[in-house]
Write a protein that holds these residues in place. Structure first.
Motif, PDB file in Angstrom:
ATOM      1  N   ALA A  15      54.319 -79.467  23.133  1.00 53.58           N
ATOM      2  CA  ALA A  15      54.844 -78.910  24.397  1.00 53.58           C
ATOM      3  C   ALA A  15      56.075 -79.679  24.875  1.00 53.58           C
ATOM      4  O   ALA A  15      56.897 -79.142  25.618  1.00 53.58           O
ATOM      5  CB  ALA A  15      53.763 -78.921  25.472  1.00 53.58           C
ATOM      6  N   GLU A 209      47.510 -66.182  39.110  1.00 52.23           N
ATOM      7  CA  GLU A 209      48.690 -66.973  38.749  1.00 52.23           C
ATOM      8  C   GLU A 209      49.338 -66.248  37.578  1.00 52.23           C
ATOM      9  O   GLU A 209      48.743 -66.155  36.495  1.00 52.23           O
ATOM     10  CB  GLU A 209      48.272 -68.404  38.357  1.00 52.23           C
ATOM     11  CG  GLU A 209      49.470 -69.235  37.951  1.00 52.23           C
ATOM     12  CD  GLU A 209      49.135 -70.662  37.532  1.00 52.23           C
ATOM     13  OE1 GLU A 209      48.089 -71.208  37.963  1.00 52.23           O
ATOM     14  OE2 GLU A 209      49.934 -71.218  36.755  1.00 52.23           O
ATOM     15  N   GLY A 215      58.885 -70.046  29.996  1.00 51.81           N
ATOM     16  CA  GLY A 215      58.768 -71.501  29.830  1.00 51.81           C
ATOM     17  C   GLY A 215      58.080 -71.818  28.525  1.00 51.81           C
ATOM     18  O   GLY A 215      58.524 -71.399  27.448  1.00 51.81           O
ATOM     19  N   THR A 216      56.981 -72.539  28.621  1.00 52.58           N
ATOM     20  CA  THR A 216      56.252 -72.947  27.421  1.00 52.58           C
ATOM     21  C   THR A 216      55.758 -71.706  26.662  1.00 52.58           C
ATOM     22  O   THR A 216      55.154 -70.818  27.237  1.00 52.58           O
ATOM     23  CB  THR A 216      55.042 -73.825  27.832  1.00 52.58           C
ATOM     24  OG1 THR A 216      55.538 -74.885  28.661  1.00 52.58           O
ATOM     25  CG2 THR A 216      54.328 -74.398  26.626  1.00 52.58           C
ATOM     26  N   GLY A 265      55.301 -70.114  35.071  1.00 51.51           N
ATOM     27  CA  GLY A 265      55.827 -69.741  33.762  1.00 51.51           C
ATOM     28  C   GLY A 265      57.336 -69.871  33.807  1.00 51.51           C
ATOM     29  O   GLY A 265      58.016 -68.985  34.321  1.00 51.51           O
ATOM     30  N   PRO A 289      57.175 -79.298  32.945  1.00 58.18           N
ATOM     31  CA  PRO A 289      58.076 -80.285  33.553  1.00 58.18           C
ATOM     32  C   PRO A 289      57.360 -81.559  34.031  1.00 58.18           C
ATOM     33  O   PRO A 289      58.000 -82.589  34.228  1.00 58.18           O
ATOM     34  CB  PRO A 289      58.682 -79.526  34.751  1.00 58.18           C
ATOM     35  CG  PRO A 289      58.593 -78.086  34.359  1.00 58.18           C
ATOM     36  CD  PRO A 289      57.315 -77.970  33.590  1.00 58.18           C
TER      37      PRO A 289
HETATM   38  C1  LIG Z   1      50.410 -79.405  27.220  1.00 60.14           C
HETATM   39  C2  LIG Z   1      49.947 -78.157  27.914  1.00 60.14           C
HETATM   40  C3  LIG Z   1      48.582 -77.859  27.921  1.00 60.14           C
HETATM   41  C4  LIG Z   1      48.116 -76.706  28.582  1.00 60.14           C
HETATM   42  N1  LIG Z   1      46.767 -76.475  28.653  1.00 60.14           N
HETATM   43  C5  LIG Z   1      46.319 -75.469  29.463  1.00 60.14           C
HETATM   44  C6  LIG Z   1      44.921 -75.321  29.716  1.00 60.14           C
HETATM   45  O1  LIG Z   1      44.084 -76.082  29.206  1.00 60.14           O
HETATM   46  N2  LIG Z   1      44.515 -74.320  30.539  1.00 60.14           N
HETATM   47  C7  LIG Z   1      45.425 -73.448  31.119  1.00 60.14           C
HETATM   48  O2  LIG Z   1      45.030 -72.574  31.904  1.00 60.14           O
HETATM   49  N3  LIG Z   1      46.740 -73.554  30.866  1.00 60.14           N
HETATM   50  C8  LIG Z   1      47.197 -74.546  30.070  1.00 60.14           C
HETATM   51  N4  LIG Z   1      48.559 -74.684  29.854  1.00 60.14           N
HETATM   52  C9  LIG Z   1      49.462 -73.613  30.331  1.00 60.14           C
HETATM   53  C10 LIG Z   1      50.150 -73.954  31.631  1.00 60.14           C
HETATM   54  O3  LIG Z   1      49.233 -74.137  32.687  1.00 60.14           O
HETATM   55  C11 LIG Z   1      51.179 -72.879  32.025  1.00 60.14           C
HETATM   56  O4  LIG Z   1      50.539 -71.665  32.361  1.00 60.14           O
HETATM   57  C12 LIG Z   1      52.200 -72.578  30.942  1.00 60.14           C
HETATM   58  O5  LIG Z   1      52.536 -73.773  30.236  1.00 60.14           O
HETATM   59  C13 LIG Z   1      53.486 -71.989  31.512  1.00 60.14           C
HETATM   60  O6  LIG Z   1      54.051 -72.847  32.483  1.00 60.14           O
HETATM   61  P1  LIG Z   1      55.293 -73.820  32.167  1.00 60.14           P
HETATM   62  O7  LIG Z   1      56.396 -72.936  31.639  1.00 60.14           O
HETATM   63  O8  LIG Z   1      55.621 -74.451  33.503  1.00 60.14           O
HETATM   64  O9  LIG Z   1      54.852 -74.834  31.165  1.00 60.14           O
HETATM   65  C14 LIG Z   1      49.045 -75.824  29.213  1.00 60.14           C
HETATM   66  C15 LIG Z   1      50.415 -76.145  29.198  1.00 60.14           C
HETATM   67  C16 LIG Z   1      50.874 -77.292  28.570  1.00 60.14           C
HETATM   68  C17 LIG Z   1      52.342 -77.592  28.583  1.00 60.14           C
END
Ligand SMILES: Cc1cc2nc3c(=O)[nH]c(=O)nc-3n(C[C@H](O)[C@H](O)[C@H](O)COP(=O)(O)O)c2cc1C
Length: 333
Positions: A15, A209, A215-216, A265, A289
């Motif tokens: 990530a 949500e 994003g990721t 996201g 982030p």
């Molecule tokens: C390292 C990592 C682990 C994650 N593990 C979970 C998880 O266990 N449960 C969950 O609901 N989302 C998990 N997510 C997803 C995030 O909560 C989020 O929905 C997703 O990464 C998009 O947001 P972002 O673009 O800000 O990263 C994880 C994200 C990252 C980066």
């Protein structure tokens, strides 16, 4: 290390790599506020406070779900939880499945005695292990709400991922009706659209949500872990599957006007937080982030939070919005 723990450790490492962020961008830049060069207020007049699941918070964003705190996740969660407590912003834990199955002590509540903490389980876990597991997830950290994540694409790409999604909606409905805390349903980076949001609302869900694309990218992360050339070929067209957060928020809000929305996201700074609020979110969440600061120290996470707050304050000043109610009505193009 167990299979689940080593998978979670891989997730954290991958990530952090920019190649696993959406290659299409988040689309947030498409939304422009009309500049207001006559703010008619002082920066210090701006009020970022908000209420969330029955408690006041210092700003409308939270630390998104990442780790349940097993193995190397424990220190990350300690830093995140201590910073959440110090700054009075909510923290969502990552999946608690491993901790509950292994009987690991979860430390988040000890580090954050008064902050809002959100528990987390996958929907397919709920479908298999039911209300009892949900109650244990809540009780083990005295959670203020339980987050249930929907991640069908991730499960398809993941070796040995869950492919039976029968009765998931029924399991969510049972949980909503019987848990003592609110249930929040989220995606993990492909988004929840208006059609699914309506079905969730009919099942009693009051919080979603969106966790949209931008994003990721979990397809990208799981592909990097999948050694099978055949499965990689099958999965490759789905790398950018989903809809952008910036398009999902207004679509879900107009389909389900009574729903409480969390924008997430691809939210990367305080201006994106302002955009989500303007598009109808009550609160926003950022996951990736916070990962790098969380690997360093509590102070690094606190610094990240204060920068996000300051960026949001700038966005509010430059749109002439003294509080979040005014920001929700700020002129956009
Ligand atoms: C390292 C990592 C682990 C994650 N593990 C979970 C998880 O266990 N449960 C969950 O609901 N989302 C998990 N997510 C997803 C995030 O909560 C989020 O929905 C997703 O990464 C998009 O947001 P972002 O673009 O800000 O990263 C994880 C994200 C990252 C980066």
């Amino acid at each position: 290390m167990t299979d689940i723990s080593s998978r979670k450790a891989d997730h954290i490492t991958l990530a952090l790599q920019t190649e696993h962020q959406s290659q299409q961008g988040s689309g947030f830049d498409r939304l422009r506020f009309e500049p207001n060069p006559l703010p008619q207020m002082a920066m210090e007049d701006i009020d970022l406070t908000n209420s969330f699941v029955g408690q006041m918070i210092s700003a409308p964003f939270m630390i998104g779900a990442m780790t349940g705190g097993c193995d190397n996740g424990e220190l990350i969660n300690q830093h995140l939880a201590e910073a959440a407590e110090a700054c009075n912003i909510p923290m969502a834990l990552g999946s608690q499945r491993a901790a509950l199955e292994l009987g690991t002590q979860q430390q988040a509540r000890r580090c954050a005695p008064s902050a809002i903490l959100l528990g987390n389980l996958g929907a397919t876990q709920l479908q298999k292990q039911g209300l009892d597991m949900a109650k244990r997830a809540v009780d083990s950290i005295e959670a203020n709400a339980l987050v249930i994540h929907l991640n069908p694409l991730q499960e398809l790409v993941q070796p040995n991922g869950d492919r039976d999604w029968n009765l998931v909606l029924e399991a969510i409905q049972h949980c909503v009706a019987n848990l003592s805390v609110p249930v929040i349903v989220k995606e993990v980076g492909a988004g929840i659209g208006p059609g699914s949001a309506k079905r969730l609302v009919d099942a009693g869900v009051q919080w979603i949500e969106v966790a949209g694309r931008g994003g990721t990218s979990w397809a990208s992360i799981e592909l990097a872990r999948n050694g099978s050339a055949r499965e990689r070929e099958i999965a490759s067209p789905f790398i950018d599957w989903g809809m952008d957060t910036v398009e999902l928020l207004p679509a879900v809000q107009s389909a389900c006007p009574t729903l409480n929305l969390i924008g997430s996201g691809g939210v990367r700074h305080g201006l994106d937080i302002a955009r989500c609020i303007r598009l109808g979110a009550q609160v926003t969440a950022l996951a990736q982030p916070f990962l790098e600061p969380a690997m360093q120290s509590t102070e690094a996470v606190i610094e990240k939070i204060t920068i996000l707050q300051e960026q949001l304050r700038w966005a509010m000043f430059l749109t002439g919005s003294k509080d979040l109610l005014q920001l929700k009505k700020a002129a956009i193009q």
